[in-house]
Design an enzyme around this catalytic site. Structure first.
Site, PDB file in Angstrom:
ATOM      1  N   CYS A   3      39.858  42.681  39.414  1.00  0.00           N
ATOM      2  CA  CYS A   3      38.803  41.846  38.830  1.00  0.00           C
ATOM      3  C   CYS A   3      37.494  42.627  38.873  1.00  0.00           C
ATOM      4  CB  CYS A   3      38.716  40.485  39.524  1.00  0.00           C
ATOM      5  SG  CYS A   3      38.292  40.553  41.283  1.00  0.00           S
ATOM      6  N   CYS A   8      36.808  37.696  44.896  1.00  0.00           N
ATOM      7  CA  CYS A   8      37.213  36.309  44.579  1.00  0.00           C
ATOM      8  C   CYS A   8      38.632  36.234  44.006  1.00  0.00           C
ATOM      9  CB  CYS A   8      36.234  35.670  43.599  1.00  0.00           C
ATOM     10  SG  CYS A   8      34.566  35.472  44.258  1.00  0.00           S
ATOM     11  N   ARG A   9      38.825  36.717  42.756  1.00  0.00           N
ATOM     12  CA  ARG A   9      40.094  36.507  42.074  1.00  0.00           C
ATOM     13  C   ARG A   9      41.204  37.463  42.505  1.00  0.00           C
ATOM     14  NH1 ARG A   9      37.418  36.996  36.302  1.00  0.00           N
ATOM     15  NH2 ARG A   9      36.135  38.386  37.602  1.00  0.00           N
ATOM     16  N   SER A  10      40.929  38.775  42.451  1.00  0.00           N
ATOM     17  CA  SER A  10      42.026  39.718  42.739  1.00  0.00           C
ATOM     18  C   SER A  10      42.509  39.668  44.189  1.00  0.00           C
ATOM     19  CB  SER A  10      41.684  41.147  42.292  1.00  0.00           C
ATOM     20  OG  SER A  10      40.524  41.624  42.911  1.00  0.00           O
ATOM     21  N   ASP A 119      35.798  33.576  36.154  1.00  0.00           N
ATOM     22  CA  ASP A 119      35.129  34.131  37.330  1.00  0.00           C
ATOM     23  C   ASP A 119      34.482  32.981  38.111  1.00  0.00           C
ATOM     24  OD1 ASP A 119      33.507  35.348  39.134  1.00  0.00           O
ATOM     25  OD2 ASP A 119      32.577  36.722  37.703  1.00  0.00           O
TER      26      ASP A 119
END
Ligand code: 4NP
Length: 145
Positions: A3, A8-10, A119
């Site tokens: 990301c 946060c996401r990955s 995101d």
């Protein structure tokens, strides 16, 4: 799993996939990175740590790192969370073979739609993001298994 900030996401994607690899006894390895390097060395965002913990996934051993060109050699598959991450990674590729390793995560759930994992850094929605990522990872495992 890539990301922007790798906080946060990955990290969620790495943690979820790592747990499923373990559960299913797959001989896959997984790592995550960010295209920016802005949070190098940092723990995942506390909101990602919390939502992962709610799903019994521990991501506190992860530290943010920047995506590097050697990742193209290290990994067979490079999975981007959104199209901006995707184009940033593609720009670093040195061959068609490297470019072909780069995929958008949600295309495993919705082929060809090029949807983004939103995101959540400013807007929140970590539970929704978790669910999107987990479903797509199930679809990805199904695809490659
Ligand atoms: P991620 O979220 O790419 O899912 O890790 C972000 C984290 C940090 C920033 C942006 C997105 N930032 O602007 O610092």
């Amino acid at each position: 799993m890539v990301c922007l900030g790798n906080i946060c996401r990955s990290p969620l994607a790495e943690g979820i996939l790592r747990q499923k690899i373990e559960e299913k006894g797959l001989s896959w390895s997984v790592d995550s990175a960010g295209t920016s390097g802005w949070h190098n060395g940092e723990l995942p965002d506390s909101r990602s740590i919390d939502v992962a913990r709610l799903h019994s996934v521990d991501i506190t051993d992860q530290r943010s790192r920047k995506f590097v060109v050697s990742d193209f050699e290290e990994f067979d598959l490079i999975v981007a969370m959104d199209s901006s991450n995707y184009s940033n990674i593609i720009q670093m590729a040195k061959s068609e073979d490297e470019k072909s390793k780069v995929k958008l995560l949600l295309n495993f759930s919705n082929p060809g739609e090029n949807q983004a994992v939103p995101d959540p850094y400013y807007s929140g929605g970590f539970e929704y993001v978790y669910t999107l990522i987990e479903t797509a990872i199930d679809d990805m495992i199904e695809y490659y298994q």
